[in-house]
Write a protein that holds these residues in place. Structure first.
Motif, PDB file in Angstrom:
ATOM      1  N   GLN A  61       7.781   7.599  -9.389  1.00 51.92           N
ATOM      2  CA  GLN A  61       7.788   6.233  -9.912  1.00 51.92           C
ATOM      3  C   GLN A  61       7.268   6.106 -11.342  1.00 51.92           C
ATOM      4  N   ALA A  62       6.871   7.213 -11.951  1.00 50.83           N
ATOM      5  CA  ALA A  62       6.371   7.156 -13.326  1.00 50.83           C
ATOM      6  C   ALA A  62       6.383   8.558 -13.922  1.00 50.83           C
ATOM      7  N   GLU A  63       6.241   8.606 -15.253  1.00 53.30           N
ATOM      8  CA  GLU A  63       6.122   9.881 -15.965  1.00 53.30           C
ATOM      9  C   GLU A  63       4.649  10.264 -16.066  1.00 53.30           C
ATOM     10  N   GLY A  64       4.395  11.548 -16.209  1.00 51.27           N
ATOM     11  CA  GLY A  64       3.021  12.041 -16.228  1.00 51.27           C
ATOM     12  C   GLY A  64       2.178  11.500 -17.369  1.00 51.27           C
ATOM     13  N   HIS A  65       2.816  11.213 -18.517  1.00 55.50           N
ATOM     14  CA  HIS A  65       2.052  10.735 -19.677  1.00 55.50           C
ATOM     15  C   HIS A  65       1.641   9.265 -19.550  1.00 55.50           C
ATOM     16  N   ASN A  66       2.217   8.570 -18.553  1.00 56.32           N
ATOM     17  CA  ASN A  66       1.884   7.160 -18.336  1.00 56.32           C
ATOM     18  C   ASN A  66       2.062   6.874 -16.849  1.00 56.32           C
ATOM     19  N   SER A  67       1.190   7.470 -16.032  1.00 49.01           N
ATOM     20  CA  SER A  67       1.472   7.602 -14.600  1.00 49.01           C
ATOM     21  C   SER A  67       0.883   6.525 -13.700  1.00 49.01           C
ATOM     22  N   ASP A  68      -0.041   5.699 -14.210  1.00 44.82           N
ATOM     23  CA  ASP A  68      -0.673   4.710 -13.329  1.00 44.82           C
ATOM     24  C   ASP A  68       0.324   3.624 -12.920  1.00 44.82           C
ATOM     25  N   MET A  69       0.418   3.398 -11.603  1.00 47.63           N
ATOM     26  CA  MET A  69       1.225   2.315 -11.047  1.00 47.63           C
ATOM     27  C   MET A  69       0.305   1.432 -10.212  1.00 47.63           C
ATOM     28  N   ASN A  70       0.608   0.153 -10.172  1.00 44.94           N
ATOM     29  CA  ASN A  70      -0.280  -0.811  -9.520  1.00 44.94           C
ATOM     30  C   ASN A  70       0.221  -1.239  -8.155  1.00 44.94           C
ATOM     31  N   LEU A  71      -0.726  -1.410  -7.231  1.00 42.63           N
ATOM     32  CA  LEU A  71      -0.444  -1.865  -5.877  1.00 42.63           C
ATOM     33  C   LEU A  71      -0.960  -3.286  -5.693  1.00 42.63           C
ATOM     34  N   THR A  72      -0.112  -4.148  -5.143  1.00 43.52           N
ATOM     35  CA  THR A  72      -0.502  -5.521  -4.832  1.00 43.52           C
ATOM     36  C   THR A  72      -0.312  -5.754  -3.337  1.00 43.52           C
ATOM     37  N   PRO A  73      -1.388  -5.964  -2.575  1.00 41.48           N
ATOM     38  CA  PRO A  73      -1.251  -6.226  -1.133  1.00 41.48           C
ATOM     39  C   PRO A  73      -0.490  -7.522  -0.883  1.00 41.48           C
ATOM     40  N   VAL A  74       0.496  -7.469   0.033  1.00 37.18           N
ATOM     41  CA  VAL A  74       1.301  -8.660   0.321  1.00 37.18           C
ATOM     42  C   VAL A  74       1.378  -8.988   1.815  1.00 37.18           C
ATOM     43  N   ALA A  75       1.035  -8.046   2.677  1.00 39.95           N
ATOM     44  CA  ALA A  75       1.088  -8.294   4.123  1.00 39.95           C
ATOM     45  C   ALA A  75       0.015  -7.455   4.806  1.00 39.95           C
ATOM     46  N   MET A  76      -0.677  -8.042   5.763  1.00 38.56           N
ATOM     47  CA  MET A  76      -1.788  -7.361   6.430  1.00 38.56           C
ATOM     48  C   MET A  76      -1.533  -7.232   7.928  1.00 38.56           C
ATOM     49  N   TYR A  77      -1.975  -6.100   8.482  1.00 37.19           N
ATOM     50  CA  TYR A  77      -1.802  -5.807   9.899  1.00 37.19           C
ATOM     51  C   TYR A  77      -3.057  -5.142  10.444  1.00 37.19           C
ATOM     52  N   ASN A  78      -3.254  -5.254  11.739  1.00 34.87           N
ATOM     53  CA  ASN A  78      -4.317  -4.505  12.394  1.00 34.87           C
ATOM     54  C   ASN A  78      -3.959  -3.032  12.400  1.00 34.87           C
ATOM     55  N   ASP A  79      -4.928  -2.173  12.233  1.00 35.45           N
ATOM     56  CA  ASP A  79      -4.693  -0.736  12.190  1.00 35.45           C
ATOM     57  C   ASP A  79      -4.737  -0.171  13.610  1.00 35.45           C
ATOM     58  N   PRO A  80      -3.605   0.253  14.179  1.00 37.99           N
ATOM     59  CA  PRO A  80      -3.591   0.755  15.548  1.00 37.99           C
ATOM     60  C   PRO A  80      -4.135   2.176  15.693  1.00 37.99           C
ATOM     61  N   PHE A  81      -4.405   2.833  14.577  1.00 39.25           N
ATOM     62  CA  PHE A  81      -4.892   4.205  14.629  1.00 39.25           C
ATOM     63  C   PHE A  81      -6.412   4.262  14.531  1.00 39.25           C
ATOM     64  N   ARG A  82      -6.989   3.472  13.646  1.00 38.94           N
ATOM     65  CA  ARG A  82      -8.443   3.417  13.507  1.00 38.94           C
ATOM     66  C   ARG A  82      -9.054   2.278  14.329  1.00 38.94           C
TER      67      ARG A  82
END
Length: 367
Positions: free
Chosen positions: A73-94
């Motif tokens: 999703q990006a090149e190494g020289h400018n690699s930071d990509m941003n995450l924006t939470p949009v939907a939440m769920y209960n974690d069935p594993f933890r």
């Protein structure tokens, strides 16, 4: 750290892991796993953040970033990509206070990543909210062993011809039911609107249904259900394939049949609105084909052949109770003169945001 349990190779793995999961966490701590779509438009990635509180809504979770050069999703020289939470769920594993958050991906300048179809989908859904669009998607998939051979198939040769496997019962007819049941319960625990499951026509092929979901939730729930499926299969040492035609030859492919309705279609006499929508769909057939798999229709070329309960990819068709059509009107809908239509063209590896947006823009927005 991500925990992996390979039951096939280590039967005692769960017992080894159990004491750690029984450790009591501080009351003011929670583990939140961020989940997102990578640059392939098909695969999912995840990582976990500790929070000093228990989040209730997606907006309670801070934005985060990741190395986009390692996810396509990006090149190494400018690699930071941003995450924006949009939907939440209960974690069935933890379990406990721990959560899963599904996230969109953006470049540092705020523009969406190439595999982020949620932004435009959400815009379309907002514009047609008064129509109250409902969707239900039938997600088909195939279980493989780690050598990418269909799970439970003979190591040399093939199982018997298709026929006894659809909705089958018995170890000579179905393979991997434990994974299916674990996934079903994990989705219910998480809050995914899973509606059912069944064995499919090809052995080791299964289906589950998500919906009915209104608007953008369809894409959120289906993507998160896929994450849970991959994560459950990981525990069993099995691979999940969403390839639309995993086995060449006289074997069914895998789709993501998409059921769609509006409030007008669901009311008395709604069949007229359904027929109008089908007419609009017929005029943009190839535009939909291009949106119905991650490679612009190339994946569906192997599946939509006119055989194995599919229509030919180059031809649009519609009919009542006909699984060889592009669009099926269920028999009870034809009889009751109201309900929904089923678009049978989307591939199993489709992006549900792209599919539902395309349907909305054709049928309601006429974009």
């Amino acid at each position: 750290m991500a925990f992996q349990i390979d039951i096939q190779n280590s039967k005692g793995a769960k017992d080894t892991l159990r004491p750690y999961f029984e450790l009591e966490l501080p009351a003011d701590k929670s583990q939140v796993m961020y989940v997102w779509i990578d640059g392939s438009g098909e695969n999912l990635r995840c990582k976990t953040k500790t929070m000093d509180f228990v989040p209730v809504l997606p907006k309670d979770c801070p934005g985060w970033n990741f190395d986009g050069s390692s996810t396509g999703q990006a090149e190494g020289h400018n690699s930071d990509m941003n995450l924006t939470p949009v939907a939440m769920y209960n974690d069935p594993f933890r379990r406990g206070n721990n959560k899963l958050v599904f996230c969109t991906v953006h470049h540092p300048d705020g523009s969406p990543s190439s595999s982020n179809y949620r932004d435009t989908c959400n815009d379309a859904m907002t514009r047609c909210a008064d129509s109250v669009p409902w969707f239900g998607i039938e997600q088909e998939y195939t279980l493989l062993d780690k050598s990418n051979h269909p799970f439970g198939w003979p190591s040399q040769g093939y199982p018997g011809p298709q026929g006894p496997y659809y909705c089958g019962v018995g170890s000579n007819r179905v393979h991997g039911r434990d994974i299916v049941e674990a996934h079903y319960r994990a989705c219910l625990y998480a809050g995914v609107k899973i509606a059912g499951s069944n064995a499919e026509v090809m052995p080791s092929q299964w289906e589950y249904q998500v919906g009915p979901c209104e608007g953008i939730r369809m894409g959120d729930d289906l993507w998160l259900s896929r994450f849970i499926l991959h994560r459950v299969a990981e525990d069993f040492g099995v691979v999940v394939s969403l390839d639309p035609k995993p086995m060449p030859g006289d074997w069914n492919g895998a789709g993501a049949h998409t059921n769609f309705s509006t409030v007008e279609m669901r009311e008395e006499g709604g069949l007229t609105a359904i027929e109008k929508a089908i007419e609009k769909l017929s005029k943009k057939h190839m535009e939909h084909i291009a949106a119905y798999d991650p490679h612009g229709g190339k994946d569906n070329e192997r599946r939509l052949t006119g055989l194995h309960e599919t229509a030919n990819i180059n031809e649009f068709s519609a009919g009542v109770a006909n699984r060889g059509c592009s669009i099926r009107i269920p028999r009870h809908v034809g009889e009751e003169k109201k309900g929904y239509l089923e678009d049978r063209r989307p591939a199993s590896n489709c992006d549900p945001y792209a599919v539902t947006e395309r349907m909305i823009r054709t049928c309601l927005l006429e974009d």
